[in-house]
Every structure is written in C-alpha cells, then in structure tokens.
Write a protein that holds these residues in place. Structure first.
Motif, PDB file in Angstrom:
ATOM      1  N   ASP A 172      37.222   4.804  12.728  1.00 43.34           N
ATOM      2  CA  ASP A 172      38.792   5.318  12.336  1.00 43.34           C
ATOM      3  C   ASP A 172      38.954   4.278  11.157  1.00 43.34           C
ATOM      4  OD1 ASP A 172      40.838   7.131  12.506  1.00 43.34           O
ATOM      5  OD2 ASP A 172      41.879   5.453  13.130  1.00 43.34           O
ATOM      6  N   ASN A 173      38.826   3.126  11.417  1.00 40.50           N
ATOM      7  CA  ASN A 173      39.391   1.848  10.383  1.00 40.50           C
ATOM      8  C   ASN A 173      38.680   2.025   9.273  1.00 40.50           C
ATOM      9  OD1 ASN A 173      41.594   1.256  12.229  1.00 40.50           O
ATOM     10  ND2 ASN A 173      40.385  -0.473  13.066  1.00 40.50           N
ATOM     11  N   GLY A 174      37.203   2.195   9.581  1.00 39.26           N
ATOM     12  CA  GLY A 174      36.200   2.356   8.468  1.00 39.26           C
ATOM     13  C   GLY A 174      36.550   3.285   7.351  1.00 39.26           C
ATOM     14  N   LEU A 175      36.991   4.580   7.968  1.00 35.73           N
ATOM     15  CA  LEU A 175      37.225   5.620   6.956  1.00 35.73           C
ATOM     16  C   LEU A 175      38.504   5.308   6.343  1.00 35.73           C
ATOM     17  CD1 LEU A 175      36.383   8.542   9.591  1.00 35.73           C
ATOM     18  CD2 LEU A 175      35.054   8.024   7.306  1.00 35.73           C
ATOM     19  N   ASP A 176      39.570   4.743   6.897  1.00 43.39           N
ATOM     20  CA  ASP A 176      40.751   4.334   6.493  1.00 43.39           C
ATOM     21  C   ASP A 176      40.270   3.432   4.899  1.00 43.39           C
ATOM     22  OD1 ASP A 176      42.559   5.554   7.922  1.00 43.39           O
ATOM     23  OD2 ASP A 176      42.627   3.873   9.208  1.00 43.39           O
ATOM     24  N   ASP A 177      39.308   2.562   5.283  1.00 39.05           N
ATOM     25  CA  ASP A 177      38.871   1.565   4.092  1.00 39.05           C
ATOM     26  C   ASP A 177      38.047   2.204   3.077  1.00 39.05           C
ATOM     27  OD1 ASP A 177      40.548  -0.412   5.647  1.00 39.05           O
ATOM     28  OD2 ASP A 177      38.627  -1.205   6.340  1.00 39.05           O
ATOM     29  N   VAL A 178      37.666   3.530   3.155  1.00 40.76           N
ATOM     30  CA  VAL A 178      36.839   4.027   1.918  1.00 40.76           C
ATOM     31  C   VAL A 178      37.418   3.810   0.834  1.00 40.76           C
ATOM     32  CG1 VAL A 178      36.023   6.234   1.266  1.00 40.76           C
ATOM     33  CG2 VAL A 178      35.830   5.437   3.629  1.00 40.76           C
ATOM     34  N   PHE A 179      38.940   3.936   0.643  1.00 40.48           N
ATOM     35  CA  PHE A 179      39.368   3.821  -0.749  1.00 40.48           C
ATOM     36  C   PHE A 179      39.973   2.372  -0.957  1.00 40.48           C
ATOM     37  CE2 PHE A 179      39.803   8.184   0.965  1.00 40.48           C
ATOM     38  CZ  PHE A 179      38.912   9.021  -0.067  1.00 40.48           C
ATOM     39  N   SER A 180      39.679   1.613  -0.131  1.00 39.42           N
ATOM     40  CA  SER A 180      40.015  -0.004  -0.378  1.00 39.42           C
ATOM     41  C   SER A 180      39.283  -0.570  -1.515  1.00 39.42           C
ATOM     42  CB  SER A 180      40.042  -0.597   1.204  1.00 39.42           C
ATOM     43  OG  SER A 180      40.352  -1.992   0.675  1.00 39.42           O
ATOM     44  N   SER A 181      39.999  -1.423  -2.111  1.00 36.99           N
ATOM     45  CA  SER A 181      39.191  -2.364  -3.119  1.00 36.99           C
ATOM     46  C   SER A 181      38.439  -3.125  -2.454  1.00 36.99           C
ATOM     47  CB  SER A 181      40.056  -2.948  -3.921  1.00 36.99           C
ATOM     48  OG  SER A 181      40.724  -4.069  -2.970  1.00 36.99           O
ATOM     49  N   SER A 182      38.321  -3.502  -1.296  1.00 33.31           N
ATOM     50  CA  SER A 182      37.343  -4.352  -0.473  1.00 33.31           C
ATOM     51  C   SER A 182      36.764  -3.780   0.602  1.00 33.31           C
ATOM     52  CB  SER A 182      37.959  -5.817   0.049  1.00 33.31           C
ATOM     53  OG  SER A 182      38.973  -5.322   0.627  1.00 33.31           O
ATOM     54  N   ASP A 185      31.750  -4.757   5.652  1.00 29.87           N
ATOM     55  CA  ASP A 185      30.629  -4.186   6.625  1.00 29.87           C
ATOM     56  C   ASP A 185      31.611  -3.699   7.998  1.00 29.87           C
ATOM     57  OD1 ASP A 185      28.654  -4.231   4.811  1.00 29.87           O
ATOM     58  OD2 ASP A 185      27.738  -5.933   5.798  1.00 29.87           O
ATOM     59  N   LEU A 186      31.101  -2.970   8.501  1.00 27.78           N
ATOM     60  CA  LEU A 186      31.887  -2.595   9.924  1.00 27.78           C
ATOM     61  C   LEU A 186      31.131  -3.459  10.941  1.00 27.78           C
ATOM     62  CD1 LEU A 186      32.003   1.302   9.789  1.00 27.78           C
ATOM     63  CD2 LEU A 186      33.480  -0.303   8.850  1.00 27.78           C
ATOM     64  N   GLU A 234      27.274  -3.201  10.530  1.00 27.79           N
ATOM     65  CA  GLU A 234      26.743  -1.818   9.865  1.00 27.79           C
ATOM     66  C   GLU A 234      27.439  -1.842   8.471  1.00 27.79           C
ATOM     67  OE1 GLU A 234      24.159   0.144  10.564  1.00 27.79           O
ATOM     68  OE2 GLU A 234      23.837  -0.897  12.558  1.00 27.79           O
ATOM     69  N   PRO A 235      26.697  -0.940   7.630  1.00 32.67           N
ATOM     70  CA  PRO A 235      27.326  -1.164   6.056  1.00 32.67           C
ATOM     71  C   PRO A 235      28.820  -0.023   6.384  1.00 32.67           C
ATOM     72  CG  PRO A 235      25.159  -0.710   5.970  1.00 32.67           C
ATOM     73  CD  PRO A 235      25.295  -0.764   7.559  1.00 32.67           C
ATOM     74  N   GLY A 236      29.893  -0.584   5.617  1.00 35.85           N
ATOM     75  CA  GLY A 236      30.836   0.231   5.497  1.00 35.85           C
ATOM     76  C   GLY A 236      30.806   0.904   3.887  1.00 35.85           C
ATOM     77  N   GLY A 237      31.918   1.346   3.370  1.00 36.22           N
ATOM     78  CA  GLY A 237      32.049   1.961   2.154  1.00 36.22           C
ATOM     79  C   GLY A 237      32.186   3.413   2.119  1.00 36.22           C
ATOM     80  N   SER A 238      31.215   4.069   1.805  1.00 37.74           N
ATOM     81  CA  SER A 238      31.525   5.762   1.715  1.00 37.74           C
ATOM     82  C   SER A 238      31.712   6.193   2.966  1.00 37.74           C
ATOM     83  CB  SER A 238      30.426   6.284   0.683  1.00 37.74           C
ATOM     84  OG  SER A 238      29.238   6.352   1.661  1.00 37.74           O
TER      85      SER A 238
END
Length: 307
Positions: A172-182, A185-186, A234-238
């Motif tokens: 859930d936090n990873g999805l919030d960070d999709v539009f973050s500048s930084s 990784d999860l 694991e990778p975050g990002g998109s």
C-alpha cells in the motif's frame, strides 16, 4: 482457522493499483500532448490487475489460528509436570518444570516391598522399579519434544499472519510512492523464515544397555523485533513493479512457511522412529500376571507371598 481480513484488504489494493496505473498513464499521455483523460482507456488496466492480487491472499485466510494451540500446549506442559523429578528441564525451551512429589513414592516403593517374594516380586522390581526412572525420564522428554513442535508450529502461523499484514502495508505504501520523486525499493520482513529454530538432538536414555539415542526436536527462536526477521528487498517504482514485488514477496513467504513446516514434520518423524524402534525405553512391559489364571496368580510363579 478464521477470517483474517486479508482478501478484503487485497481487494482494496487491486482497486488502488488500477487507479494508480491509470493516473500514471494519464501523466504519460499528458506529457505526450494527449487531448485529455478520455485518451487513456481504463478497461485494459482493470483487466490487468483485477483478479491478480486477491487470489494471492486467499490461501492465507485458511491458516490455523495460533490461539488454537494454547490448550494442547498447556495439556502437554501439565503432563510434563506429572513426570518431573524436579531436576528435569524442558528439552526444547530449557525452562524448569515444577517437580511432582508423587514420584517419590515410586522411588521408595522398593523399600516397602522387601518382604515380597516370588517370580512376580522379582519381575516387578527388575522390569518396573529399576527401569522406572529411565522410562519416566524418556516420557518426560518425549512430551517436551511434542510440546516444542506445537510451539514451533504455533509461532510459524503467528509469524505468517504478521508477515502477510506487513506485505499488505508495504505494498500500500509502495503504491503511494509511485508518484514520489524518490522511489525506493520495497523492504519486506519475513519473520516466518526464522520463526522455527534449527533441529537439535534430544537424548533419550536407553534403559537396557544404557545407550543414548538422539532424536530431532524443534523450538521457536524466542527472538523478537528485527532480530526475529529476515528482510528482503524488492523493486519499487511503477505500479507494475510494486505489484510484481508483492507477488514475489508472497511467493517467498509461502516457500519459507513450507520450509518451517518441514522442520516440524522432520522432528516429529524422528520421534516416531525412535519410539517405534525402542518401545521398551518408553513403556513398561505388560505384567505377566495379566495373562495368568487364578491358581497361577496366587502361586510362586505369580504374586508369591509376603514374609
């Protein structure tokens, strides 16, 4: 077993993944000069994610309730007390077990039976009284191994619940960070990976030749916090990367859960083999009196006489 609420939260993640990737596509389309939101179709994104996340969590709705282990664990601990001589320690947890004063009567019974003669008297002293300390000790250790296995399995399922909850929060936090500048990784914590300690040897006393045999036993680590967790990144990002990382995390937890269960099963299989191959070390022999008729029972070959 019970409703852990994992699938309902997973459903919310599915919807959030759809919304998040749709926003991603809108931003990409806007940067490319697209005329507006209608330019990005939502249906393919819904087809991509709907039914992808929820099934990952459905098996975890059926895991055992850790609280269901409490009663049988207490019963085994009570049984260990009945066989404790005061110097006996839990072979897995190494805690002191309160002594049962009634065992003293078995140790002193030989003095009370000095005047009893005959085959039954000799057999009783040789096959029961002399071996009683060894057999009761082995039964105590056997109960300890069984209790340790239950405690380990209880901790396994408690850890699985915690791990799945953390996966839901992390995703859930990873999805919030999709539009973050930084977009970092999860980090997923897998406490089930270290919930069950390594298999160790529990010595059983051979009452015949005095041989010491070893059998596998498992116990919980007893650690808490980060010391009781095995983290992996694991990778975050998109949105796609976050969901893929979620899938990898669930796969990892499933594998570790099976491995932990394998340790428990291995220990119990060792117990079964040991008891099966050395039954006389765990159970007193059946009295010969049980197969005698009335005349034999009262004769010299039976109860004999008291002088």
């Amino acid at each position: 077993m019970g409703d852990n609420g994992f699938t309902s939260r997973a459903q919310q993640l599915e919807e959030k993944a759809i919304d998040t990737e749709y926003r991603e596509m809108l931003e990409m389309a806007g940067r490319g000069g697209a005329p507006g939101p209608g330019y990005v179709p939502r249906e393919p994104i819904e087809q991509k994610y709907r039914g992808r996340i929820v099934p990952l969590f459905e098996p975890f709705e059926r895991i055992p309730d850790p609280g269901a282990y409490d009663a049988p664990i207490r019963s085994l601990k009570d049984a260990m007390h009945q066989l404790s001589d005061g110097e006996s320690k839990d072979p897995v947890g190494e805690a002191n077990i309160r002594a049962n004063p009634d065992l003293a009567h078995a140790h002193s019974a030989g003095d009370r039976l000095d005047g009893w003669t005959g085959a039954a008297a000799d057999s009783f002293k040789t096959n029961f009284l002399d071996k009683f300390p060894y057999i009761s000790k082995n039964q105590f250790l056997l109960l300890g191994v069984m209790k340790g296995a239950l405690e380990a399995d209880q901790e396994r399922w408690r850890s699985v619940r915690e791990d799945i909850n953390r996966v839901l929060v992390t995703t859930d936090n990873g999805l919030d960070d999709v539009f973050s500048s930084s977009q970092n990784d999860l980090s997923f914590a897998c406490s089930v990976a270290v919930a069950v300690s390594s298999i160790g040897a529990i010595p059983f006393a051979g009452v015949g030749a005095g041989v010491i045999a070893a059998v596998g036993a498992v116990g919980v680590t007893g650690s808490a916090g980060i010391a009781g967790q095995k983290a992996f990144n694991e990778p975050g990002g998109s949105t796609e990367q976050v969901v893929k990382s979620l899938e990898n995390a669930i796969k990892r937890i499933t594998e570790e859960t099976k491995k932990a269960g394998g340790k428990v099963a291995h220990a119990l299989a060792g117990v079964h083999r040991q008891v099966d191959s050395a039954r006389d070390d765990f159970v007193s022999p059946r009295p010969a009196l049980a197969g005698m008729d009335g005349g034999e029972t009262t004769g010299e070959s039976g109860l004999g006489r008291v002088v």
